[in-house]
Each structure stands twice: as structure tokens, then as C-alpha cells.
Design a protein around this motif. Structure first.
Motif, PDB file in Angstrom:
ATOM      1  N   SER A 246       0.853  -1.185   0.000  1.00 44.19           N
ATOM      2  CA  SER A 246       0.000   0.000   0.000  1.00 44.19           C
ATOM      3  C   SER A 246       0.889   1.236   0.000  1.00 44.19           C
ATOM      4  CB  SER A 246      -0.915   0.016   1.227  1.00 44.19           C
ATOM      5  OG  SER A 246      -1.619   1.245   1.319  1.00 44.19           O
ATOM      6  N   ALA A 247       0.550   2.210  -0.857  1.00 45.58           N
ATOM      7  CA  ALA A 247       1.324   3.444  -0.906  1.00 45.58           C
ATOM      8  C   ALA A 247       1.109   4.296   0.334  1.00 45.58           C
ATOM      9  CB  ALA A 247       0.943   4.238  -2.142  1.00 45.58           C
ATOM     10  N   SER A 248       0.110   3.953   1.123  1.00 41.49           N
ATOM     11  CA  SER A 248      -0.212   4.711   2.330  1.00 41.49           C
ATOM     12  C   SER A 248      -0.409   3.746   3.483  1.00 41.49           C
ATOM     13  CB  SER A 248      -1.479   5.538   2.113  1.00 41.49           C
ATOM     14  OG  SER A 248      -1.968   6.049   3.324  1.00 41.49           O
ATOM     15  N   ASN A 249      -0.257   4.240   4.687  1.00 37.85           N
ATOM     16  CA  ASN A 249      -0.554   3.418   5.858  1.00 37.85           C
ATOM     17  C   ASN A 249      -2.056   3.283   6.087  1.00 37.85           C
ATOM     18  OD1 ASN A 249       2.129   2.813   6.707  1.00 37.85           O
ATOM     19  ND2 ASN A 249       2.330   4.918   7.465  1.00 37.85           N
ATOM     20  N   THR A 250      -2.851   4.021   5.316  1.00 37.48           N
ATOM     21  CA  THR A 250      -4.309   3.858   5.333  1.00 37.48           C
ATOM     22  C   THR A 250      -4.678   2.872   4.239  1.00 37.48           C
ATOM     23  OG1 THR A 250      -4.606   6.128   6.126  1.00 37.48           O
ATOM     24  CG2 THR A 250      -6.518   5.036   5.160  1.00 37.48           C
ATOM     25  N   VAL A 251      -5.093   1.688   4.644  1.00 38.60           N
ATOM     26  CA  VAL A 251      -5.334   0.588   3.711  1.00 38.60           C
ATOM     27  C   VAL A 251      -6.833   0.386   3.542  1.00 38.60           C
ATOM     28  CG1 VAL A 251      -4.922  -1.858   3.224  1.00 38.60           C
ATOM     29  CG2 VAL A 251      -3.190  -0.503   4.450  1.00 38.60           C
ATOM     30  N   THR A 252      -7.314   0.334   2.298  1.00 35.09           N
ATOM     31  CA  THR A 252      -8.723   0.077   2.002  1.00 35.09           C
ATOM     32  C   THR A 252      -8.826  -1.078   1.011  1.00 35.09           C
ATOM     33  OG1 THR A 252      -8.702   1.706   0.213  1.00 35.09           O
ATOM     34  CG2 THR A 252      -9.347   2.491   2.402  1.00 35.09           C
ATOM     35  N   GLY A 253     -10.072  -1.482   0.728  1.00 41.22           N
ATOM     36  CA  GLY A 253     -10.289  -2.520  -0.282  1.00 41.22           C
ATOM     37  C   GLY A 253     -10.092  -3.931   0.210  1.00 41.22           C
ATOM     38  N   LEU A 254     -10.077  -4.132   1.517  1.00 41.14           N
ATOM     39  CA  LEU A 254      -9.933  -5.481   2.062  1.00 41.14           C
ATOM     40  C   LEU A 254     -11.298  -6.158   2.119  1.00 41.14           C
ATOM     41  CD1 LEU A 254      -7.420  -4.679   4.952  1.00 41.14           C
ATOM     42  CD2 LEU A 254      -6.914  -5.650   2.694  1.00 41.14           C
ATOM     43  N   PRO A 255     -11.348  -7.481   2.330  1.00 43.85           N
ATOM     44  CA  PRO A 255     -12.635  -8.203   2.358  1.00 43.85           C
ATOM     45  C   PRO A 255     -13.589  -7.634   3.418  1.00 43.85           C
ATOM     46  CG  PRO A 255     -10.799  -9.735   2.251  1.00 43.85           C
ATOM     47  CD  PRO A 255     -10.199  -8.387   2.468  1.00 43.85           C
ATOM     48  N   GLU A 256     -14.875  -7.773   3.149  1.00 46.45           N
ATOM     49  CA  GLU A 256     -15.960  -7.383   4.051  1.00 46.45           C
ATOM     50  C   GLU A 256     -15.935  -5.890   4.376  1.00 46.45           C
ATOM     51  OE1 GLU A 256     -17.603 -10.529   6.840  1.00 46.45           O
ATOM     52  OE2 GLU A 256     -15.448 -10.765   7.155  1.00 46.45           O
ATOM     53  N   GLY A 257     -15.388  -5.086   3.443  1.00 45.57           N
ATOM     54  CA  GLY A 257     -15.359  -3.651   3.660  1.00 45.57           C
ATOM     55  C   GLY A 257     -14.378  -3.205   4.720  1.00 45.57           C
ATOM     56  N   LEU A 258     -13.408  -4.039   5.044  1.00 48.49           N
ATOM     57  CA  LEU A 258     -12.453  -3.715   6.098  1.00 48.49           C
ATOM     58  C   LEU A 258     -11.448  -2.676   5.640  1.00 48.49           C
ATOM     59  CD1 LEU A 258     -11.649  -7.248   7.551  1.00 48.49           C
ATOM     60  CD2 LEU A 258     -13.083  -5.481   8.546  1.00 48.49           C
ATOM     61  N   GLY A 259     -10.939  -1.918   6.590  1.00 45.16           N
ATOM     62  CA  GLY A 259      -9.862  -0.979   6.349  1.00 45.16           C
ATOM     63  C   GLY A 259      -8.902  -1.012   7.516  1.00 45.16           C
ATOM     64  N   LEU A 260      -7.649  -0.650   7.263  1.00 39.26           N
ATOM     65  CA  LEU A 260      -6.629  -0.652   8.309  1.00 39.26           C
ATOM     66  C   LEU A 260      -5.894   0.684   8.297  1.00 39.26           C
ATOM     67  CD1 LEU A 260      -4.983  -4.166   7.705  1.00 39.26           C
ATOM     68  CD2 LEU A 260      -6.595  -3.578   9.526  1.00 39.26           C
ATOM     69  N   GLN A 261      -5.599   1.180   9.487  1.00 39.83           N
ATOM     70  CA  GLN A 261      -4.678   2.294   9.645  1.00 39.83           C
ATOM     71  C   GLN A 261      -3.452   1.730  10.347  1.00 39.83           C
ATOM     72  OE1 GLN A 261      -4.766   5.598   8.587  1.00 39.83           O
ATOM     73  NE2 GLN A 261      -2.636   5.471   9.294  1.00 39.83           N
ATOM     74  N   LEU A 262      -2.415   1.445   9.558  1.00 39.85           N
ATOM     75  CA  LEU A 262      -1.227   0.799  10.104  1.00 39.85           C
ATOM     76  C   LEU A 262      -0.450   1.783  10.970  1.00 39.85           C
ATOM     77  CD1 LEU A 262      -0.047  -1.102   6.889  1.00 39.85           C
ATOM     78  CD2 LEU A 262      -1.531  -1.924   8.735  1.00 39.85           C
ATOM     79  N   ASN A 263      -0.096   1.324  12.170  1.00 38.58           N
ATOM     80  CA  ASN A 263       0.592   2.197  13.126  1.00 38.58           C
ATOM     81  C   ASN A 263       1.988   1.719  13.496  1.00 38.58           C
ATOM     82  OD1 ASN A 263      -1.764   3.791  13.333  1.00 38.58           O
ATOM     83  ND2 ASN A 263      -2.595   2.419  14.898  1.00 38.58           N
ATOM     84  N   ALA A 264       2.279   0.429  13.284  1.00 42.05           N
ATOM     85  CA  ALA A 264       3.573  -0.119  13.684  1.00 42.05           C
ATOM     86  C   ALA A 264       3.865  -1.350  12.836  1.00 42.05           C
ATOM     87  CB  ALA A 264       3.572  -0.470  15.174  1.00 42.05           C
ATOM     88  N   ALA A 265       5.125  -1.750  12.853  1.00 43.45           N
ATOM     89  CA  ALA A 265       5.540  -2.951  12.104  1.00 43.45           C
ATOM     90  C   ALA A 265       5.840  -4.082  13.088  1.00 43.45           C
ATOM     91  CB  ALA A 265       6.765  -2.643  11.255  1.00 43.45           C
ATOM     92  N   ASN A 266       5.551  -5.317  12.647  1.00 43.48           N
ATOM     93  CA  ASN A 266       5.870  -6.502  13.451  1.00 43.48           C
ATOM     94  C   ASN A 266       6.438  -7.591  12.545  1.00 43.48           C
ATOM     95  OD1 ASN A 266       3.466  -7.046  12.119  1.00 43.48           O
ATOM     96  ND2 ASN A 266       2.700  -8.415  13.734  1.00 43.48           N
ATOM     97  N   PRO A 267       7.527  -7.305  11.834  1.00 43.03           N
ATOM     98  CA  PRO A 267       8.053  -8.303  10.874  1.00 43.03           C
ATOM     99  C   PRO A 267       8.343  -9.640  11.543  1.00 43.03           C
ATOM    100  CG  PRO A 267       9.683  -6.595  11.379  1.00 43.03           C
ATOM    101  CD  PRO A 267       8.407  -6.139  11.954  1.00 43.03           C
ATOM    102  N   GLY A 268       7.855 -10.677  10.908  1.00 44.00           N
ATOM    103  CA  GLY A 268       8.069 -12.021  11.419  1.00 44.00           C
ATOM    104  C   GLY A 268       7.090 -12.440  12.492  1.00 44.00           C
ATOM    105  N   GLN A 269       6.175 -11.539  12.885  1.00 41.74           N
ATOM    106  CA  GLN A 269       5.200 -11.872  13.932  1.00 41.74           C
ATOM    107  C   GLN A 269       3.789 -11.668  13.377  1.00 41.74           C
ATOM    108  OE1 GLN A 269       5.963  -9.835  17.628  1.00 41.74           O
ATOM    109  NE2 GLN A 269       8.177  -9.818  17.275  1.00 41.74           N
ATOM    110  N   THR A 270       2.938 -12.625  13.579  1.00 42.15           N
ATOM    111  CA  THR A 270       1.570 -12.566  13.061  1.00 42.15           C
ATOM    112  C   THR A 270       0.585 -12.365  14.204  1.00 42.15           C
ATOM    113  OG1 THR A 270       2.135 -14.030  11.234  1.00 42.15           O
ATOM    114  CG2 THR A 270      -0.197 -13.803  11.749  1.00 42.15           C
ATOM    115  N   THR A 271      -0.368 -11.478  13.984  1.00 39.80           N
ATOM    116  CA  THR A 271      -1.428 -11.269  14.966  1.00 39.80           C
ATOM    117  C   THR A 271      -2.769 -11.607  14.322  1.00 39.80           C
ATOM    118  OG1 THR A 271      -2.294  -9.719  16.610  1.00 39.80           O
ATOM    119  CG2 THR A 271      -1.890  -8.864  14.405  1.00 39.80           C
ATOM    120  N   THR A 272      -3.801 -11.780  15.134  1.00 41.00           N
ATOM    121  CA  THR A 272      -5.109 -12.215  14.642  1.00 41.00           C
ATOM    122  C   THR A 272      -6.142 -11.106  14.817  1.00 41.00           C
ATOM    123  OG1 THR A 272      -4.606 -14.502  15.235  1.00 41.00           O
ATOM    124  CG2 THR A 272      -6.916 -13.967  14.846  1.00 41.00           C
TER     125      THR A 272
END
Length: 471
Positions: A246-272
Motif C-alpha cells: 500500500s502506498a499509504s498506511n491507510t489501507v482500504t479494499g480489504l474483504p468485508e469492507g475492512l480498512g486498516l490504519q497501520l501504526n507499527a511494524a511486526n516483521p516475522g510476527q503474526t497477529t489475529t
């Protein structure tokens, strides 16, 4: 002793002091006082009915509006739970009710390029004469590729312009593509240029001219004294194990109308990411709805009382009462599947024998436990649901154009007031006409009385002479 002369004067009313103008005014006013008072009393009753209907109409409209505000605010939407809440804020399109479970891993946040130019003395010092040209594109290593769809931005600098003036012109002319600031550091004033997030928003600066202005250029192949604390880059993340950018930390177009505002990175770690209805919020809304409906019912009963009620037997009030009686059984979700709730009664709204409402909390709880997605769908801003049902109730029961609604009743009462106003104007005209006729008649009588008094004076003198001769 009463003489013949004094008897005649008394009979003619001479010296009575009667004000015939006042008498004409009083008689004309008294002639129409009854009609005027009757209309005034009717107007007072009409104004009371207008006030009562408007108040009741406002209660119904406010009820629907308050439910709409709660729905639009997202208070009743499913709540998103992220295993690592610091990672992102979750949004979704109003009207949709996401229920899935997703994984999220953020490898890299999107950043905007930042350049910190060399110190140039004081912020108010002239920077020389020439131009700055900013070109937009992408940077890979030391190579810059200019974007074909991004025109270059050129700022012409006149002699005597300060660094602060140049910074303000860059921010304004770029339309926010580059934000320029001047910070007074320990070594002097420094120009800081910050671009928008995303790898495609990288930029280079070409400087041409004299004086300090010439030191404000930068390109990745020859950075010179310019500091580059941040390079333009995209956000990289994995959503449900699918790599995304995503060119922005504001992510749209995900399933079920979801959107994300990314605030931090967690490389190698998965959250639910999971979703669940806020059962307590829905319960609170239903409790508030029952209380508000009972307030409306109480007002309907008070105003519609045949004895003393301002809207007794009013068709608008009768319509509202019938709508309220049908409310709990009104179909809210026509497309509901078998077994899913589709009426307010299915959410626990119970109509009592006296016309009031109560909440069957146990039935509401069962509905939320058995069909959480269907219950959540009833509290959206779509064409169907609790809000649209109440909004339709409010509009249908209060619209101005329908004579059978509260709005129609208000219009009818206002027309009657206007008609009574015209009648009062007509009475005023009739009263004035009578006053003028009486005034003319009294004036003529006064002239006749005056003539009679002249005759009386002559007769009195003659009587006095006769009386004197007899003595």
C-alpha cells in the motif's frame, strides 16, 4: 320649585355632558364583542393544538434521529479485536457487518521522503536569486526515475527572498505533495522537505542560482551535505497470509469492507483480527428505545384524551397511535433467512395491553446468541433495519402533505388560524362602518338638540316674562 322651562330642558337632555364620539365607539365595539371574543378563544385553542402537535411530532422525529446517530457513530457495529492492538486501527464500511477471522503481519510502514538541507544562517536572511525545481518519481538505490504523470514543480526565487518565504511557497505550490518547514537549529536555519507516503512520491531537488540557494539541491547519486533521514517507501504487509503493498498506511479494499490504519511494524510476527457484536451496546439501545417509545405513548395518551386533551380525536394523533401499536410486529429485515430475527419483537420489544412497551431481555439475549450476524445487520444505515423502520415511521406519521398525519394536522390548524385572522379583519371593517354610521347619526342628533336648545332659550325668556307680568 320645578318650572315649565326646567322640565323642558330636562326632557331634551340639555347639559347631560354626553360624548357622542365615545358613545359611538363603545356601541360599535359592544356590537361585535361577542363575535370577536369567540374567534379569539378559538385561536387560543388552535395555537394550543399546534403547539401540542408540533411537540409530539418533534418527539417522534428526535427518537428516530437519536437511533440514527447511534447507528452512524458505529456504537452498535461489531467490535474488532486485534491480538496486537498497537499494530493497527481497524475500520469497516458502515452498513456491513464483518464476522471473519484474519491474520495480519506488517513488515514495513509507508513513509514519506524527508530531506534536511544544510544550515543557511538565520531564517530571515536572503537566500540568493535563482530557482528550485522539484521532480517526483521513484528512487531505487542511487537511481531516480521521474514519474511521467507528475509534472515538475519550479519555484522561482527573487533577490531578497528569505528561506521562510521560499518554504511557504513550496508548500502552497505543491498542493501538499511536499511540506516545507524552516527550523532554527544549533548551526543555523535549515529547510526540511517532507513528501507524501509511498514509494512513488519520492523526489529530487534541482537548485540553480546564486548564494545559499545553490546548496539546496539534492539527488540520490550525489547527496552532498543534505541529510536523508527517511526515504519514500510503501507499506508492506501480509493479510491472511497474502502479501500486499500500500502506498499509504491507510489501507482500504480489504474483504468485508475492512480498512486498516497501520501504526507499527511486526516483521516475522503474526497477529489475529476477529469480530464480535457488542451485545451490551445493542441491549442499551433497546432499553433506551423502550424508554423513548413510552415517553411518546404517554404524550399521545395525554394529548389524545377526549376530555381536556389538545388533540382529542385528531386524525394525526390517531394515525401515530395505530403506527405505535403495529411497531413491534413491523417487518424490519424483509430478506431475513428463516429463523433469523426480522421484527422488533424478535429483538425483545413487547407491546403491553395498555399500549406501552417493555423489553424482553431474555428474548433479545437469545437472538444475539443464536444469530449475532443477523442482529448486527438490523443496526445499520441501510435501506432496512431498526433505524430505517423508525425513520420511515417518523416521516410517514409527520409529513406535511398528508392531511391524516400530525404534519397535516398542523397545516390544517394553521389554515384555520389564517381564516380566523381574515374573519377578525372583516369584523374590524364592519365595526368601523357601524361606528361611522353611529357618529353621523349622533352628530345629526346633536345638531337637532342644539336647535331645540335655541328654541328652548327663547321660550324660557318668554315664560320668565309672563311670570313677571303676573306678579
Amino acid at each position: 320649585m320645578t318650572t315649565t322651562g326646567s322640565s323642558i330642558i330636562s326632557a331634551l337632555g340639555a347639559g347631560s355632558g354626553i360624548n357622542f364620539t365615545t358613545l359611538a365607539n363603545d356601541l360599535s365595539a359592544a356590537s361585535f364583542a361577542g363575535q370577536r371574543q369567540a374567534i379569539t378563544d378559538r385561536n387560543a385553542a388552535l395555537e394550543a393544538r399546534i403547539s401540542a402537535a408540533a411537540s409530539l411530532r418533534g418527539m417522534v422525529t428526535a427518537l428516530a434521529g437519536s437511533v440514527g446517530n447511534r447507528v452512524r457513530a458505529g456504537d452498535l457495529s461489531p467490535r474488532a479485536t486485534l491480538g496486537n492492538p498497537a499494530l493497527a486501527n481497524v475500520t469497516f464500511t458502515p452498513g456491513l457487518t464483518p464476522t471473519g477471522s484474519y491474520t495480519l503481519e506488517v513488515s514495513q510502514l509507508a513513509t514519506g521522503q524527508r530531506l534536511v538541507m544544510p544550515p543557511l544562517g538565520n531564517p530571515g536572511d536572503p537566500v540568493g536569486e535563482g530557482s528550485l525545481t522539484i521532480r517526483f518519481g521513484t528512487i531505487t538505490g542511487s537511481a531516480f526515475a521521474e514519474g511521467a504523470d507528475r509534472p515538475a514543480l519550479t519555484i522561482n526565487v527573487a533577490a531578497g527572498e528569505t528561506l521562510e518565504a521560499v518554504a511557504a511557497r513550496i508548500t502552497s505550490a505543491s498542493g501538499g505533495a511536499v511540506t516545507a518547514q524552516v527550523l532554527a537549529g544549533t548551526d543555523g536555519a535549515q529547510l526540511v522537505l517532507t513528501g507524501r507516503e509511498g514509494a512513488a512520491n519520492a523526489f529530487v531537488v534541482e537548485a540553480a542560482g546564486t548564494g545559499p540557494l545553490a546548496s539546496l539541491g539534492w539527488e540520490p547519486a550525489s547527496p552532498g551535505a543534505v541529510q536523508v533521514p527517511a526515504m519514500a517507501r510503501d507499506a508492506l504487509f501480509s493479510f491472511n497470509s497474502v502479501a500486499m503493498r500500500s502506498a499509504s498506511n491507510t489501507v482500504t479494499g480489504l474483504p468485508e469492507g475492512l480498512g486498516l490504519q497501520l501504526n507499527a511494524a511486526n516483521p516475522g510476527q503474526t497477529t489475529t483480527l476477529t469480530f464480535a457484536n457488542d451485545a451490551s451496546a445493542i441491549t442499551r439501545l433497546m432499553e433506551d428505545l423502550v424508554e423513548a417509545l413510552n415517553d411518546v405513548v404517554g404524550e399521545v395518551n395525554r394529548l389524545g384524551n377526549p376530555i381536556g386533551g389538545e388533540l382529542g380525536n385528531d386524525p394525526g394523533l390517531r394515525l401515530l397511535r395505530s403506527v405505535l401499536v403495529r411497531l413491534s410486529s413491523e417487518e424490519v429485515m424483509p430478506g431475513a433467512q428463516p429463523g433469523e430475527p426480522n421484527t422488533l419483537a424478535d429483538l425483545g420489544l413487547v407491546l403491553e395491553r395498555d399500549g406501552t412497551f417493555r423489553l424482553d431481555a431474555a428474548r433479545l439475549g437469545r437472538a444475539q446468541a443464536d444469530a449475532p450476524r443477523a442482529v448486527a445487520a438490523m443496526f445499520t444505515t441501510g435501506a432496512f433495519g431498526v433505524f430505517s423502520t423508525l425513520d420511515r415511521l417518523a416521516r410517514n406519521a409527520t409529513q406535511i402533505g398528508d392531511p391524516g398525519t400530525l404534519g397535516g394536522s398542523i397545516t390544517r390548524f394553521q389554515r384555520q388560524l389564517q381564516s380566523n385572522g381574515a374573519r377578525l379583519e372583516k369584523i374590524a371593517e364592519q365595526q368601523e362602518s357601524l361606528r361611522q354610521r353611529l357618529s353621523r347619526s349622533f352628530a345629526a342628533s346633536e345638531r337637532r338638540v342644539g336647535a331645540s336648545q335655541s328654541t328652548l332659550t327663547f321660550l324660557r325668556q318668554q315664560v320668565d316674562m309672563w311670570n313677571a307680568q303676573r306678579r
